[in-house]
Each structure stands twice: as C-alpha cells, then as structure tokens.
Motif scaffolding. Structure first.
Motif: not given
Length: 406
Positions: A313, A395, A309, A316
């Motif tokens: 993220e 991230v 997940q 993006r």
C-alpha cells in the motif's frame, strides 16, 4: 590481498550474513567506512522491524547474557568442556522440542549438514543428494558437499519453490537423500503447504531415500503448516536447526535425529574439528533464545503479513514505478521486496532515513542475481521489535524512504 582489504571483505561478508543471491563474500565497494556508517545508522535507529547481529556491541551482548542466562541454566555449574554440561543440556532440550531421540551441538550449520549427509550416504550406500539448486548448501558453502564430503548433488527442480512430489518421483537417477530447505530463503522464504510437504516426503520414501530437513529457520514454520514443531520434524529422518538466525543466539546449530545417527555424527564432528573446548556462551544464548524468542515467533509471523500488505500500500501511495513484495502473504516472518533502482541507491536511502529520522524500515539492498539490471531486492524480517509497528507506521515509513531515493 592486503590486510586492510582482507578485513574489509570479511567485514562486508559478516554484515551481509550469507549475502542473499551470492555465492561468496559480498564485496560491492562499500569499504570499511561505508560499513561503519551503516552500522552506526542502524544501531542508532529507534524504530526498527528487526535488529541484525551486525548492530550488536560486545559489551551489551555480554551484559545481557550475564543478566538473564541464570534464568535458563544454573550459572554455578562448571563451564562445559568438549560438549558436556550446558551443551549437553541444550542438546537435550532441542531433541525434546523437535520430538527426536537425540541432538548434537555443532559450531556451524555447514558442518552439521555435511556430517548429516555423509552419514546418510554411508547408511544408504548412495552419495547423491537431491536438493534445490538455490539451497544454502549449493550457494553459500564453497562447494563443501563436493570438496570436503565427496557428495554429489542433483536438482529435482529449478523453480523458485520447493520440489513437488511428481518432480521427486520423476528424477532421472537414484539418490540416497532428499534435502529440503524449510523455508527456501533464496526464493523468498517460501514453504509448501502441509499436504505438499507430506507428499514430497512420501515420494522420496518410495525412491528408497531418506529425508533431511535444512531447518535453519524451522522454528518459524509452525504457523504456516498449522502443526507443532515435533510433528513437522517427524516427517524427516534428520533435522538441522540454527540457534542464531531466528532465536538470536550467538552462534551454533544442532543436528537432531535417531540416537544411532547422532552418535555417529558426534564422531564425525570430532574429525571435522567441531569439538570446541568451551562453548558455554553460545549454548547459554541458545537456551535464552528458546526461552525468549521462540514463543514470540508465531506473533511475528502473523504481524509480517500486516507489514507486507502495508508495504504494498505504501509503494502504491508513493507512486513507486514498480514494486514487488514476495510472498504477497509471507509464509514466515521474513520475505523479500523488489524495487526498480540500483542496490547502492536504495541502501543509501535506507541509511539516510535511519540517520535523519531514527526509522530503519529497510537494511541493505542487493542486485538481483537473475534479474535485469537496475532491479534490487531487500530481505525484510519482522522480529519482536517490529510488533509495535502499525500498518499506518509502515505506510508513512515507505513515503519517507521513497522520498530519499536519489
């Protein structure tokens, strides 16, 4: 082929560890210097999601075995000879874990599965094996089922998933064995639901076929199915498991099933040249993996969902033109990532990130064998080393990786 080029090819093949999406050695022009650079970068990284076998030094591996193997087996015992001693103990513990009558140790999974399938062919009177066209036996074993064992294969489905019960029922010719790879690596380490798995097994039984599980990575399937290993294995007539893919063993595999089948398999193992004089390093490392790594796998599977997940993220947030994480919610602790760049460009970015920051988010990237040009994919494994990563860490690492794409 010259000695130097032959060594390079073998080295690249070992680095790829059955390179995904290929049916032979993955020689893409890296050369020995490029391979050495990758290994140094990965080995020197301080933050990794997993460690590959290509990063290991011989001395470190031997030291770990000497330091810890005494906790799983009495090192004052004699070394094994042709499969006795510690090898017999490994077979016993494996059979018990899988709830099977017996298990036989093999030097490779390729040999174990060939033997299993030819034994079932003799017992069923049908040498046809139904399996997925992108299974390991079809892609990574140089047609051994056909060339060595005299078996033929048929494909219930070509979809990027395991076959359904309906597809098995409607297969247009008889088959003696249904072989299911759990999980199906080439489709993204995917698994069916428990209900789908039980239905497809029942469909094979209704066709008077036996069921064999290619369980090279069966160890990490229990969380997805919500069932213990022995209940999963009980669906099949025989099961192959690997000791090095998820348990961090040196090498080796086991074939588990009814005692009469395993006895016959041992005879064929001898004929195939698989009765190795001493196998205690591989057996001890397998026992260590069952002791240390197996209990961690459910946690790794759960954390892989967090990492997957966070990767989405991160892509993006970094405004990546296009990306795909599959499965979006991983079924095991492994999954695939696709990006719209050449494989060599992405591998270079991954190596540079490891060299410059000590963070190895990704390892090697590969061209998509069935996709358009300019798309590459990478396999991601969340092992015990990745459990310390937070979503925020992932991230941030994605941003650093994307920033290094030339």
């Amino acid at each position: 082929m010259t000695d130097d080029s032959s060594r390079a090819a073998r080295s690249q093949d070992a680095l790829a560890e059955d390179a995904p999406g290929t049916d032979g050695p993955d020689v893409d022009g890296l050369g020995e210097d490029g391979i050495r650079r990758m290994r140094v970068a990965w080995r020197g990284a301080t933050r990794v999601l997993s460690r590959t076998s290509a990063e290991r030094r011989i001395g470190v591996r031997l030291a770990d075995l000497a330091a810890h193997a005494g906790g799983v087996y009495d090192l004052d015992e004699s070394v094994d000879m042709y499969g006795d001693g510690v090898v017999t103990e490994l077979e016993r513990r494996t059979a018990r874990l899988l709830g099977m009558e017996d298990a036989a140790f093999f030097p490779t999974g390729t040999m174990a599965q060939q033997v299993a399938l030819r034994c079932w062919a003799g017992r069923t009177g049908n040498s046809t094996v139904a399996l997925h066209p992108r299974s390991h036996a079809e892609l990574h074993e140089r047609d051994a089922l056909h060339e060595v064992s005299g078996l033929r294969t048929v494909h219930p489905t070509t979809g990027p998933r395991l076959p359904t019960a309906d597809e098995v029922s409607r297969l247009g010719e008889p088959f003696g064995t249904l072989m299911l790879e759990l999980p199906l690596r080439e489709a993204g380490f995917v698994l069916p639901s428990w209900e789908e798995l039980t239905e497809v097994v029942e469909a094979a039984r209704e066709r008077d076929a036996v069921v064999h599980f290619d369980g090279a990575r069966l160890w990490e399937c229990a969380p997805h199915f919500g069932r213990p290993l022995e209940e999963i294995a009980a669906l099949a007539d025989s099961v192959y498991v690997s000791y090095y893919k998820s348990l961090d063993g040196i090498s080796g595999a086991a074939l588990a099933g009814p005692r009469t089948l395993v006895d016959e398999a041992r005879a064929w193992r001898h004929r195939y040249g698989g009765d190795v004089f001493h196998q205690f390093p591989a057996a001890l490392s397998a026992l260590l993996g069952m002791e240390r790594e197996l209990p961690r796998l459910p946690q790794c599977v759960a954390h892989a969902k967090v990492v997957a997940q966070a990767l989405g993220e991160g892509f993006r947030a970094a405004r990546t033109p296009w990306s795909r994480v599959h499965p979006e919610v991983p079924h095991t602790h492994q999954f695939r990532v696709w990006l719209p760049y050449a494989a060599e460009v992405l591998t270079e970015a991954a190596v540079r990130q490891a060299e410059e920051t000590g963070v190895a988010l990704f390892h090697r990237w590969f061209p998509c064998p069935e996709g358009p040009p300019g798309i590459a994919f990478c396999e991601v494994t969340v092992a015990s080393q990745g459990l310390e990563w937070t979503a925020e860490d992932v991230v941030a690492a994605v941003a650093g990786f994307i920033g290094r794409i030339a």
